[in-house]
Write a protein that holds these residues in place. Sequence first.
Motif, short mmCIF file in Angstrom:
data_model
loop_
_atom_site.label_atom_id
_atom_site.label_comp_id
_atom_site.label_asym_id
_atom_site.label_seq_id
_atom_site.Cartn_x
_atom_site.Cartn_y
_atom_site.Cartn_z
N GLY A 1 0.78 -1.23 0.00
CA GLY A 1 0.00 0.00 0.00
C GLY A 1 0.81 1.27 0.00
N LYS A 2 2.12 1.19 -0.21
CA LYS A 2 2.97 2.37 -0.14
C LYS A 2 3.54 2.71 -1.52
CE LYS A 2 4.40 2.01 4.70
NZ LYS A 2 3.32 1.12 5.10
N THR A 3 3.94 3.97 -1.66
CA THR A 3 4.69 4.39 -2.84
C THR A 3 6.15 4.07 -2.57
OG1 THR A 3 3.13 6.20 -3.21
CG2 THR A 3 5.26 6.33 -4.34
N VAL A 4 6.75 3.20 -3.40
CA VAL A 4 8.07 2.65 -3.09
C VAL A 4 9.07 3.01 -4.18
CG1 VAL A 4 9.38 0.54 -2.63
CG2 VAL A 4 7.00 0.72 -1.86
N ILE A 5 10.24 3.49 -3.74
CA ILE A 5 11.41 3.62 -4.61
C ILE A 5 12.47 2.70 -4.04
CG2 ILE A 5 13.26 5.13 -5.41
CD1 ILE A 5 11.35 7.42 -5.46
N MET A 6 12.94 1.75 -4.83
CA MET A 6 13.91 0.79 -4.31
C MET A 6 15.12 0.71 -5.25
SD MET A 6 11.87 -2.80 -4.95
CE MET A 6 13.17 -3.75 -4.19
N VAL A 7 16.31 0.76 -4.63
CA VAL A 7 17.56 0.57 -5.35
C VAL A 7 17.91 -0.90 -5.23
CG1 VAL A 7 19.99 1.19 -5.48
CG2 VAL A 7 18.29 2.92 -4.84
N ALA A 8 18.18 -1.56 -6.36
CA ALA A 8 18.42 -3.01 -6.33
C ALA A 8 19.55 -3.37 -7.28
CB ALA A 8 17.16 -3.76 -6.72
N HIS A 9 20.34 -4.38 -6.86
CA HIS A 9 21.36 -4.98 -7.72
C HIS A 9 20.93 -6.37 -8.17
CE1 HIS A 9 23.99 -1.89 -5.74
NE2 HIS A 9 24.36 -1.76 -6.99
N ARG A 10 20.16 -7.07 -7.34
CA ARG A 10 19.66 -8.40 -7.71
C ARG A 10 18.40 -8.21 -8.56
NH1 ARG A 10 20.69 -11.87 -2.14
NH2 ARG A 10 22.90 -11.32 -1.96
N LEU A 11 18.59 -8.32 -9.84
CA LEU A 11 17.53 -7.92 -10.77
C LEU A 11 16.30 -8.79 -10.68
CD1 LEU A 11 19.64 -6.98 -13.92
CD2 LEU A 11 18.96 -5.56 -11.98
N THR A 12 16.43 -10.05 -10.27
CA THR A 12 15.24 -10.90 -10.19
C THR A 12 14.27 -10.41 -9.13
OG1 THR A 12 16.46 -12.36 -8.71
CG2 THR A 12 16.38 -12.97 -11.04
N THR A 13 14.75 -9.65 -8.16
CA THR A 13 13.87 -9.16 -7.10
C THR A 13 12.97 -8.03 -7.57
OG1 THR A 13 15.51 -7.58 -6.30
CG2 THR A 13 15.55 -9.77 -5.32
N ILE A 14 13.25 -7.44 -8.74
CA ILE A 14 12.45 -6.29 -9.18
C ILE A 14 11.77 -6.57 -10.52
CG2 ILE A 14 13.66 -4.57 -7.82
CD1 ILE A 14 14.60 -4.90 -11.42
N LYS A 15 11.70 -7.84 -10.93
CA LYS A 15 11.07 -8.16 -12.22
C LYS A 15 9.62 -7.71 -12.29
CE LYS A 15 11.60 -12.07 -14.25
NZ LYS A 15 11.66 -13.52 -14.50
N ASP A 16 8.91 -7.77 -11.17
CA ASP A 16 7.49 -7.44 -11.17
C ASP A 16 7.21 -6.01 -10.74
OD1 ASP A 16 6.83 -9.97 -12.01
OD2 ASP A 16 6.69 -10.76 -9.96
N ALA A 17 8.24 -5.16 -10.70
CA ALA A 17 8.03 -3.76 -10.34
C ALA A 17 7.16 -3.07 -11.38
CB ALA A 17 9.38 -3.04 -10.22
N ASP A 18 6.38 -2.09 -10.93
CA ASP A 18 5.53 -1.34 -11.87
C ASP A 18 6.37 -0.55 -12.87
OD1 ASP A 18 2.78 -1.77 -10.67
OD2 ASP A 18 3.89 -1.03 -8.94
N GLN A 19 7.55 -0.15 -12.45
CA GLN A 19 8.41 0.66 -13.31
C GLN A 19 9.86 0.40 -12.95
OE1 GLN A 19 8.55 5.36 -14.60
NE2 GLN A 19 8.18 4.89 -12.46
N ILE A 20 10.69 0.19 -13.95
CA ILE A 20 12.12 0.01 -13.75
C ILE A 20 12.82 1.15 -14.46
CG2 ILE A 20 14.12 -1.47 -14.15
CD1 ILE A 20 12.21 -3.87 -14.15
N LEU A 21 13.67 1.87 -13.70
CA LEU A 21 14.44 2.98 -14.26
C LEU A 21 15.90 2.56 -14.33
CD1 LEU A 21 12.87 5.93 -12.21
CD2 LEU A 21 12.15 5.04 -14.43
N VAL A 22 16.49 2.69 -15.49
CA VAL A 22 17.87 2.25 -15.70
C VAL A 22 18.76 3.49 -15.82
CG1 VAL A 22 19.40 0.84 -17.11
CG2 VAL A 22 16.97 0.26 -16.95
N PHE A 23 19.79 3.55 -14.95
CA PHE A 23 20.70 4.70 -14.94
C PHE A 23 22.08 4.28 -15.42
CE2 PHE A 23 17.39 5.99 -12.09
CZ PHE A 23 17.29 7.36 -12.29
N ASP A 24 22.73 5.21 -16.09
CA ASP A 24 24.10 4.98 -16.55
C ASP A 24 24.84 6.31 -16.56
OD1 ASP A 24 26.36 3.75 -17.56
OD2 ASP A 24 25.73 3.97 -19.65
N ASP A 25 25.90 6.37 -15.76
CA ASP A 25 26.74 7.57 -15.70
C ASP A 25 25.93 8.83 -15.40
OD1 ASP A 25 29.13 8.97 -15.75
OD2 ASP A 25 29.01 9.37 -17.90
N GLY A 26 25.00 8.72 -14.45
CA GLY A 26 24.25 9.88 -13.99
C GLY A 26 23.06 10.28 -14.85
N SER A 27 22.74 9.48 -15.86
CA SER A 27 21.61 9.81 -16.73
C SER A 27 20.61 8.66 -16.75
CB SER A 27 22.10 10.09 -18.15
OG SER A 27 22.96 11.21 -18.19
#
Length: 593
Positions: free
Chosen positions: A498-524
């Motif tokens: 029930g919460k609005t969640v922002i999560m930083v993850a390295h284990r990608l299988t843990t975030i497969k079902d996220a509503d949105q995945i944001l991919v960053f590279d070199d600050g962009s």
Amino acid sequence: MALSVLSSLSVLASLFALALAIRAMIETDQAWPSREILAAVCFTVIAYVLRLRSFAKSHRAAFRLETILRTQLSEHLAHVSMGYIQQTGASKLSKVIQDDVKELHVFVADSTPLYARAYAAPIMTLLGLLILDWRLAAVTVGLLISGFIVLGVARKDHGDLSKRYMETREQVSAAVVEYVQAMPVVRTFDTGSSTFGRYYQALEAYREVVVSWYQSVSFSSRFSIALLNPMPTLVLLLWSGAWLFWHHDLEFSTWLATLLIGTGMAESMMPLISLQHLIGKAKISIARINEVLGEKTLSQPEHESVPQGHDICFDNISFRYDEVSDYVLRDVSFTVADGTITALVGASGAGKTTIARLLPRFWDVSQGAITIGGVDVRDLTSESLMKYVAFVFQDTFLFAESVADNIRLGNPGATMQDVIEAAKVAQAHEFIMQLPNGYETCAGERGAFLSGGQKQRITIARAVLQDRPILVLDEATAFADPENEAAIVEALAALMKGKTVIMVAHRLTTIKDADQILVFDDGSLVESGQHNDLILNKGTYARLWDSYEQAQSWALNQEELSRKDGNINAIPEQRLVSEISAVSDNQLKGEMR
């Protein structure tokens, strides 16, 4: 200071009374001039009482100042950016709060009585000598002026030397803190040769400054102190007074009175030297305290707005830590809908954690805006912002208090039942009850008495008890073993509901079902979307996913181990890899919503 001046005046009055008593015994043949002696005793007692009162008042003022300064410094540091805290370092800040404030305590406690003894006493003594005999007063003043000229030569480079002295002292303190804090690493890798070497070098630099300072002023300093000592003044008054008395140009009672009070000027010189030393140290401490208090705090709005919902918007934000460094985030824009889960992924140093820590204003953005429910986070006070956002970071921190107090940190008014319920949600209740005193067990400094997984679950319980609508997770399972990770993942799943969640993850299988995945590279921000779409795009996320899947199959080569007779050191480094645990991946995927 007034009390101290009156005390010095009373000392002179008692000496005059003694001179009058001796004069009475010589001129009137009185065996016991009771009035003069009684006056001397009374003035002595008054001087003693006034001096005690003076020191009592100055020490009370010093303790009050210490409380005020440490409170101001602590409150100020709570409102500056985390960037300043990290760049300055804990060692330097603790020295300011502890040592520099202590220097001002010493200055206030000891200097106010010293001012009276260093300035008022010589002036009153000089007036007394002038009244008795101007020639003897001139002899005394001439000797003291000579001493001060020599002392001035000794102190000509005092400012620079004092600054170098304080800098090398700080380096020694920092090296000691580093050596002690890094003891586990030192014992494992270094055996003390490198870290202790830095401490030794700092100590050598400190020793060189002290020795060179002493050598440069040794003769002039000792000579000036010898001249300013009461004994040379007494000898000079004795011989000059004897010469005048021998030539019938000075009465014996006057000569005796000058001998009694004449050393008062010389005796006040040592307090003056001590006072100058205190002032020099206090100025350095004041400069450092003002430097910390002068650091700009995060702005607070005069009129606060109320967010309409818990959606989050990063609107074209850029960020750098200071005006001269490069940007670590550039033109980042995205939206997190209310009640959804957004995952931040990317290589180390891509800017994920920085994004997570800009939301609670650990730093302020350099450009753009971050809004919660349409309200810029800069238009919310720090206290209000913390009512909307809760955090679980990979670097856990517990205070040296009870487990219950650590859980209750974000909600001091919570009952014990609330604490227990939060611990149960965080999968922490069972291991807490096995501790020696249960919830009243002391966690130790930085949680030293608990394992990493246990500390992590306590911080999750802390976030559960806060019950904030927005949750930021910064690789909360990074350092957990498989057993603890399973419990942590179950706790996080309950926490995120029930919460609005922002999560930083390295284990990608843990975030497969996220509503949105944001991919960053070199600050962009280079990609955004859901897992399946990002895989089909064959971009940065797809490469990260391929690398992660390859890592899942890594294992020790058993054939190579057998051939080398179990000698693990003989295996080529590129083939010595560890299996990465994925025990809880499926569990989190199923429970994230």
